[in-house]
Design a protein around this motif. Structure first.
Motif, PDB file in Angstrom:
ATOM      1  N   ILE A 183      -5.863   3.022   1.689  1.00 24.80           N
ATOM      2  CA  ILE A 183      -5.598   2.628   2.877  1.00 24.80           C
ATOM      3  C   ILE A 183      -4.150   2.890   3.709  1.00 24.80           C
ATOM      4  O   ILE A 183      -4.274   3.612   4.475  1.00 24.80           O
ATOM      5  N   SER A 237      -3.068   5.475   6.486  1.00 29.66           N
ATOM      6  CA  SER A 237      -2.431   4.872   7.648  1.00 29.66           C
ATOM      7  C   SER A 237      -0.631   4.757   7.501  1.00 29.66           C
ATOM      8  O   SER A 237       0.058   3.595   7.785  1.00 29.66           O
ATOM      9  N   ASN A 238      -0.237   6.002   7.641  1.00 27.55           N
ATOM     10  CA  ASN A 238       1.208   6.316   7.435  1.00 27.55           C
ATOM     11  C   ASN A 238       1.854   5.437   6.408  1.00 27.55           C
ATOM     12  O   ASN A 238       3.025   4.946   6.615  1.00 27.55           O
ATOM     13  N   VAL A 289       1.564   2.491   5.041  1.00 31.51           N
ATOM     14  CA  VAL A 289       1.826   0.949   5.482  1.00 31.51           C
ATOM     15  C   VAL A 289       2.031   0.030   4.338  1.00 31.51           C
ATOM     16  O   VAL A 289       1.130   0.375   3.399  1.00 31.51           O
ATOM     17  N   ARG A 346      -2.457  -3.765   5.447  1.00 34.14           N
ATOM     18  CA  ARG A 346      -3.426  -3.025   5.456  1.00 34.14           C
ATOM     19  C   ARG A 346      -5.017  -3.943   5.623  1.00 34.14           C
ATOM     20  O   ARG A 346      -5.828  -3.521   5.224  1.00 34.14           O
ATOM     21  N   GLY A 352      -7.900  -1.807   7.578  1.00 36.00           N
ATOM     22  CA  GLY A 352      -8.222  -0.921   6.638  1.00 36.00           C
ATOM     23  C   GLY A 352      -9.360  -1.489   5.656  1.00 36.00           C
ATOM     24  O   GLY A 352     -10.152  -1.255   5.408  1.00 36.00           O
TER      25      GLY A 352
END
Length: 371
Positions: free
Chosen positions: A308, A312-313, A315, A320, A323
């Motif tokens: 995830i 998602s950069n 994170v 999370r 996600g």
């Protein structure tokens, strides 16, 4: 070199009437399938792919060689098998809709919540109660981090972490799963009120564990992990990840059955994140309906995992949730029976909305007058 066959649902639908009845209910749940692929593999390579509908299944299997036809018939039966509920003490966990297992880590180093509940039983008990109140069907207690690179834990330390958590969850009347690969921890947990064993090594790590689980007659989760010994993430080399994991889980299922574990007590987990790349994890999640052909309930553990973050950069684990819920719903769409999560409230809410949509789909508002 022998051939192998796999029956993969490739066309899912909201209800059987949307396909004029030419659909099957996957694993006795709320997901229906109307298109399937019979995939033949030899030497790791796909050699044949036959697409069929339920109405065409008998003719499709009859055209196969005898040994493949028999295996296809067995998998076809498995795909349509309605699983009995899990009996966990006084609790009955039905498997005709997705259930949520809440994670309680009593570790110093788990990737998401390490140290949060270790040596703080009052906080752990409050968290377990909160998850149960939010709708968790069971609490899954872990005393050893299995993240990549985590050090192995001595079983005495693991036992000291797990036992108090089992005891306070048992006092709440919770259905309790214990995430461990060591027979001594399994035995003590069951003696203190646990009901199910969740083994990330699929009963390979400890030579006593298979016999113990069979003798105790408890449910057990067999998870795919490619590594032997302490590093479960090692040796992740796949010709085709979905089929290789399928074959591996079939072998562990059969080993458990041969050892005397009741079929109704076996749950399978494809092991998302264990010795698999991002691409392989994504491929496995898209292929989840395939695993119903093994004839066992499926647990999916994707909550807050590294994949995830990769999408998602990068994170942090605590960021999370979105996600995690998206992947949990993807599992529900695939007919998975148990999702193992950190964020119980959000996942149960998503499940309840998902269930409402599924129930509504069974009412065919598009029917013509007089139909």
């Amino acid at each position: 070199m022998s051939q192998q066959i796999y029956l993969q649902p490739i066309g899912l639908c909201d209800s059987p009437q949307s396909e004029e009845g030419d659909a099957v209910r996957l694993a006795g749940g709320l997901v229906y399938a109307h298109r399937f692929a019979a995939i033949v593999r030899q030497g790791g390579q796909v050699t044949q792919r036959l697409r069929f509908s339920p109405a065409e299944a008998a003719d499709t299997f009859a055209a196969l060689p005898a040994d493949l036809g028999a295996e296809a018939e067995a998998q076809w039966s498995n795909l349509r098998m309605a699983h009995p509920p899990l009996q966990m003490g006084g609790r009955t966990i039905r498997l005709d809709q997705p259930q949520v297992a809440g994670i309680l880590n009593v570790t110093p180093d788990s990737f998401s919540d390490g140290g949060k509940f270790l040596d703080r039983p009052e906080d752990g008990a409050a968290h377990a109660a909160q998850m149960l109140e939010a709708g968790a069907a069971m609490v899954d207690i872990g005393g050893e981090s299995t993240r990549p690179g985590a050090p192995a834990v001595w079983e005495g330390d693991e036992l000291e972490r797990v036992r108090p958590a089992v005891e306070y969850c048992a006092q709440m009347g919770a259905a309790i799963s214990v995430d461990t690969r060591r027979a001594a921890v399994m035995e003590a947990a069951l003696d203190n009120g646990a009901h199910m064993i969740n083994d990330v090594s699929a009963l390979r790590h400890d030579p006593r564990s298979m016999e113990l689980v069979a003798a105790r007659g408890c449910p057990v989760v067999l998870m795919h992990a490619p590594g032997e010994g302490e590093d479960l993430h090692a040796d992740g080399d796949y010709a085709a990840v979905a089929f290789d994991v399928f074959d591996w889980l079939r072998e562990r299922r059969d080993a458990a059955l041969a050892a005397g574990v009741a079929r109704a007590n076996i749950v399978l987990d494809p092991g998302i994140g264990f010795g698999k790349s991002l691409a392989e994890n994504l491929f496995l999640i898209n292929a989840l309906p395939l695993f119903h052909a093994l004839g066992q309930p499926i647990m999916l553990g994707v909550s807050r995992k590294r994949m995830i973050g990769a999408l998602s950069n990068e994170v942090a684990a605590q960021q999370r949730q979105g996600g995690s819920v998206a992947l949990a719903v993807k599992g529900m769409d695939a007919g998975v029976q148990i999702v193992r999560v950190h964020d119980v409230f959000e996942t149960v809410q998503a499940r309840n909305v998902w269930r409402g949509l599924r129930d509504a789909a069974l009412t065919d508002f598009s029917a013509l007058p007089g139909d």
